[in-house]
Design an enzyme around this catalytic site. Structure first.
Site, PDB file in Angstrom:
ATOM      1  N   ARG A 195       0.838  -1.202   0.000  1.00  0.00           N
ATOM      2  CA  ARG A 195       0.000   0.000   0.000  1.00  0.00           C
ATOM      3  C   ARG A 195       0.875   1.254   0.000  1.00  0.00           C
ATOM      4  O   ARG A 195       0.584   2.224  -0.695  1.00  0.00           O
ATOM      5  CB  ARG A 195      -0.944   0.000   1.208  1.00  0.00           C
ATOM      6  CG  ARG A 195      -2.043  -1.046   1.125  1.00  0.00           C
ATOM      7  CD  ARG A 195      -2.998  -0.941   2.298  1.00  0.00           C
ATOM      8  NE  ARG A 195      -3.817   0.253   2.242  1.00  0.00           N
ATOM      9  CZ  ARG A 195      -4.583   0.680   3.243  1.00  0.00           C
ATOM     10  NH1 ARG A 195      -4.633  -0.010   4.395  1.00  0.00           N
ATOM     11  NH2 ARG A 195      -5.312   1.763   3.117  1.00  0.00           N
ATOM     12  N   CYS A 260      -1.277   5.605   9.270  1.00  0.00           N
ATOM     13  CA  CYS A 260      -1.602   4.331   8.628  1.00  0.00           C
ATOM     14  C   CYS A 260      -2.753   4.594   7.668  1.00  0.00           C
ATOM     15  O   CYS A 260      -2.787   5.635   7.020  1.00  0.00           O
ATOM     16  CB  CYS A 260      -1.940   3.256   9.663  1.00  0.00           C
ATOM     17  SG  CYS A 260      -3.311   3.703  10.749  1.00  0.00           S
TER      18      CYS A 260
END
Length: 300
Positions: A195, A260
């Site tokens: 990611r 995150c």
């Protein structure tokens, strides 16, 4: 807490004292629960896309543990402007914490079944709210089961608590602060590496990362059994990421922040850094907020 000490006396090993300010082992928690002033225990079983945490809690939990719903009690409603898990309003958090039985004079222990990666959100929020006696059960429910400690079933409805939420106990970043820190300090991206690199993006509108951020997946804080790595391994990990004081005559200490996807697993990285004496800031909106703003660049 009674039983095995959770905070060592002055003069004892500093590394152990720092770690025991953040983490507690299963046997130490069991001893504390058997004492005269047992801690409040919160069950924060949650994972992205998993909705049966309350059912799991009813089936088996640490005795006396109160179920906490991460989506509705540890976050405000989601929005593109604020992200998927914005920080709850202080009044809402206070009302929830009192429902859980949290008291100003009682320690709190939080746990989950995924290495603390969701429970750390409760740890961080309660520390941010001014409660400084909060710990994560190291290894979570699997560690409790492995120690063959008792479990109980059903709902837990505690006596209401009296905690007063006073925000400011933990440092927080907004998007501008995260951008500045990526340029002037160390901004860690706690998501999976794919990611960060922009190879995949399963939930947010754009792939990539905050320019200048360093990839530091939260899962790499954990050993194979779901417990936190030991102090030496964590120190080696974060030194390699540039997040520890530098070996210079003045011991320069970089400013450190973590983000995150939505501010949940980043709290786990803040906890891991806290065991090393690093007070890292949390970018609460995280990538879910950043990627929804077309004016913010995305690096890949």
């Amino acid at each position: 807490m009674t039983g095995a000490p959770l905070v060592r006396e002055p003069g004892e090993d500093l590394d152990a004292a720092r770690r025991e300010r953040v983490l507690v082992g299963a046997q130490a928690l069991a001893a504390a629960l058997a004492g005269d002033a047992p801690p409040v225990v919160l069950d924060v079983r949650w994972a992205l896309g998993v909705t049966d945490g309350r059912e799991q809690h009813r089936a088996a939990h640490v005795p006396g543990a109160v179920y906490v719903d991460l989506e509705t009690e540890l976050a405000a409603p989601p929005s593109p402007a604020a992200g998927r898990h914005p920080l709850p309003a202080p009044g809402d958090l206070q009302a929830a914490a009192r429902r859980w039985g949290v008291r100003a004079d009682r320690p709190v222990v939080v746990y989950d079944a995924v290495g603390g990666t969701s429970a750390a959100r409760a740890w961080w929020l309660l520390r941010w709210a001014g409660h400084d006696d909060v710990r994560i059960l190291d290894g979570g429910l699997p560690a409790w089961r492995a120690a063959e400690l008792p479990l109980e079933e059903g709902e837990v409805r505690p006596e209401p608590g009296d905690v007063v939420v006073t925000p400011g106990g933990m440092p927080v970043l907004d998007a501008d602060g995260a951008a500045d820190l990526a340029a002037s300090g160390v901004l860690l991206d706690a998501r999976a590496g794919e990611r960060y690199r922009g190879e995949v993006e399963p939930v947010d509108p754009r792939a990539g990362h905050v320019p200048g951020a360093v990839s530091a997946p939260t899962t790499e804080n954990l050993a194979d059994d779901g417990a936190f790595l030991d102090t030496s391994a964590l120190r080696e990990r974060f030194a390699g990421l540039g997040a520890l004081p530098r070996a210079t005559p003045d011991g320069a200490r970089p400013a450190v922040g973590v983000y995150c996807g939505s501010g949940v697993t980043a709290a786990h990285e803040v906890a891991a850094l806290a065991t090393l004496g690093v007070d890292a800031a949390l970018y609460a909106g995280s990538w879910s907020q950043w990627s929804n703003d077309p004016a913010r660049p995305a690096a890949t």
